[in-house]
Design a protein around this motif. Structure first.
Motif, PDB file in Angstrom:
ATOM      1  N   PRO A  81      40.970  44.844  47.758  1.00 42.32           N
ATOM      2  CA  PRO A  81      41.632  44.612  46.463  1.00 42.32           C
ATOM      3  C   PRO A  81      42.501  43.354  46.462  1.00 42.32           C
ATOM      4  O   PRO A  81      42.515  42.613  45.485  1.00 42.32           O
ATOM      5  CB  PRO A  81      42.489  45.867  46.259  1.00 42.32           C
ATOM      6  N   ALA A  82      43.187  43.118  47.562  1.00 40.37           N
ATOM      7  CA  ALA A  82      44.023  41.917  47.650  1.00 40.37           C
ATOM      8  C   ALA A  82      43.157  40.658  47.608  1.00 40.37           C
ATOM      9  O   ALA A  82      43.526  39.665  46.975  1.00 40.37           O
ATOM     10  CB  ALA A  82      44.855  41.947  48.923  1.00 40.37           C
ATOM     11  N   MET A  83      42.006  40.703  48.257  1.00 39.22           N
ATOM     12  CA  MET A  83      41.114  39.541  48.260  1.00 39.22           C
ATOM     13  C   MET A  83      40.587  39.259  46.860  1.00 39.22           C
ATOM     14  O   MET A  83      40.596  38.118  46.401  1.00 39.22           O
ATOM     15  CB  MET A  83      39.948  39.772  49.220  1.00 39.22           C
ATOM     16  N   VAL A  84      40.132  40.302  46.179  1.00 36.97           N
ATOM     17  CA  VAL A  84      39.570  40.126  44.842  1.00 36.97           C
ATOM     18  C   VAL A  84      40.634  39.584  43.891  1.00 36.97           C
ATOM     19  O   VAL A  84      40.410  38.611  43.163  1.00 36.97           O
ATOM     20  CB  VAL A  84      38.977  41.456  44.322  1.00 36.97           C
ATOM     21  N   LEU A  85      41.817  40.208  43.890  1.00 41.80           N
ATOM     22  CA  LEU A  85      42.889  39.734  43.011  1.00 41.80           C
ATOM     23  C   LEU A  85      43.329  38.322  43.374  1.00 41.80           C
ATOM     24  O   LEU A  85      43.613  37.503  42.497  1.00 41.80           O
ATOM     25  CB  LEU A  85      44.083  40.688  43.066  1.00 41.80           C
ATOM     26  N   GLY A  86      43.387  38.030  44.661  1.00 41.65           N
ATOM     27  CA  GLY A  86      43.770  36.688  45.100  1.00 41.65           C
ATOM     28  C   GLY A  86      42.782  35.632  44.633  1.00 41.65           C
ATOM     29  O   GLY A  86      43.175  34.539  44.211  1.00 41.65           O
ATOM     30  N   LEU A  87      41.511  35.941  44.705  1.00 44.47           N
ATOM     31  CA  LEU A  87      40.498  34.983  44.247  1.00 44.47           C
ATOM     32  C   LEU A  87      40.539  34.796  42.730  1.00 44.47           C
ATOM     33  O   LEU A  87      40.414  33.689  42.225  1.00 44.47           O
ATOM     34  CB  LEU A  87      39.106  35.441  44.685  1.00 44.47           C
ATOM     35  N   LEU A  88      40.729  35.893  42.006  1.00 47.63           N
ATOM     36  CA  LEU A  88      40.746  35.815  40.549  1.00 47.63           C
ATOM     37  C   LEU A  88      42.011  35.139  40.006  1.00 47.63           C
ATOM     38  O   LEU A  88      41.961  34.440  38.997  1.00 47.63           O
ATOM     39  CB  LEU A  88      40.616  37.210  39.941  1.00 47.63           C
ATOM     40  N   LEU A  89      43.120  35.366  40.657  1.00 48.10           N
ATOM     41  CA  LEU A  89      44.413  34.892  40.141  1.00 48.10           C
ATOM     42  C   LEU A  89      45.020  33.772  40.979  1.00 48.10           C
ATOM     43  O   LEU A  89      46.226  33.534  40.909  1.00 48.10           O
ATOM     44  CB  LEU A  89      45.390  36.075  40.071  1.00 48.10           C
ATOM     45  N   ASP A  91      45.148  30.417  40.924  1.00 46.36           N
ATOM     46  CA  ASP A  91      45.932  29.370  40.256  1.00 46.36           C
ATOM     47  C   ASP A  91      47.237  29.922  39.690  1.00 46.36           C
ATOM     48  O   ASP A  91      48.288  29.292  39.800  1.00 46.36           O
ATOM     49  CB  ASP A  91      45.123  28.708  39.148  1.00 46.36           C
ATOM     50  N   PHE A  92      47.175  31.103  39.107  1.00 43.80           N
ATOM     51  CA  PHE A  92      48.373  31.735  38.538  1.00 43.80           C
ATOM     52  C   PHE A  92      49.387  32.053  39.640  1.00 43.80           C
ATOM     53  O   PHE A  92      50.583  31.805  39.485  1.00 43.80           O
ATOM     54  CB  PHE A  92      47.970  33.004  37.786  1.00 43.80           C
ATOM     55  N   ILE A  93      48.908  32.575  40.759  1.00 41.58           N
ATOM     56  CA  ILE A  93      49.800  32.897  41.880  1.00 41.58           C
ATOM     57  C   ILE A  93      50.444  31.629  42.430  1.00 41.58           C
ATOM     58  O   ILE A  93      51.643  31.608  42.727  1.00 41.58           O
ATOM     59  CB  ILE A  93      49.029  33.655  42.981  1.00 41.58           C
ATOM     60  N   ASP A  94      49.664  30.564  42.572  1.00 43.20           N
ATOM     61  CA  ASP A  94      50.225  29.289  43.053  1.00 43.20           C
ATOM     62  C   ASP A  94      51.331  28.779  42.127  1.00 43.20           C
ATOM     63  O   ASP A  94      52.350  28.277  42.592  1.00 43.20           O
ATOM     64  CB  ASP A  94      49.124  28.231  43.183  1.00 43.20           C
ATOM     65  N   GLN A  95      51.130  28.905  40.817  1.00 40.55           N
ATOM     66  CA  GLN A  95      52.162  28.474  39.869  1.00 40.55           C
ATOM     67  C   GLN A  95      53.429  29.302  40.022  1.00 40.55           C
ATOM     68  O   GLN A  95      54.540  28.772  39.960  1.00 40.55           O
ATOM     69  CB  GLN A  95      51.646  28.576  38.432  1.00 40.55           C
ATOM     70  N   LEU A  96      53.273  30.612  40.210  1.00 43.75           N
ATOM     71  CA  LEU A  96      54.453  31.471  40.370  1.00 43.75           C
ATOM     72  C   LEU A  96      55.205  31.169  41.657  1.00 43.75           C
ATOM     73  O   LEU A  96      56.437  31.183  41.688  1.00 43.75           O
ATOM     74  CB  LEU A  96      54.048  32.950  40.344  1.00 43.75           C
TER      75      LEU A  96
END
Length: 117
Positions: A81-89, A91-96
């Motif tokens: 789950p962490a991998m899937v969410l990390g791949l999908l999000l 750019d958003f995570i990097d901005q945060l």
């Protein structure tokens, strides 16, 4: 990044890696306080010192890694789950993670959650 700044970041990583807090969050805040620019070298440096801390965990718990095969199944189930969410999000995570106030707020919220759990 100066040698003193690198040493301070390494100490922050070493002190926070084995505690139930975000060592990455603390290094992001420490980098900001020290005035270290967020450039590719700094990001690679933080990855490198985190790899060292992770490697120390592997060395410390080496025998436990080979006790059962169910460990690897549980690790995979926890990782997916962490991998899937990390791949999908990504750019958003990097901005945060570029916003220090967001990182600090999440550390505080996470700490409060730990207190009540």
């Amino acid at each position: 990044m100066s040698l003193i700044q690198a040493l301070i970041l390494a100490i922050v990583e070493g002190l926070t890696e084995f505690l139930p807090v975000s060592s990455t969050g603390h290094m992001i805040i420490a980098s900001s306080v020290l005035g270290i620019a967020s450039n590719p070298f700094t990001k690679m440096f933080t990855i490198a010192i985190q790899f060292g801390a992770i490697l120390s965990v592997v060395v410390l718990y080496w025998k436990r890694f080979f006790q059962s095969t169910t460990f690897y199944f549980k690790l995979l189930v926890a990782f997916l789950p962490a991998m899937v969410l990390g791949l999908l999000l990504n750019d958003f995570i990097d901005q945060l993670l570029e916003r220090i106030e967001i990182v600090a707020a999440m550390l505080i919220i996470g700490g409060l959650i730990f207190l009540f759990i």
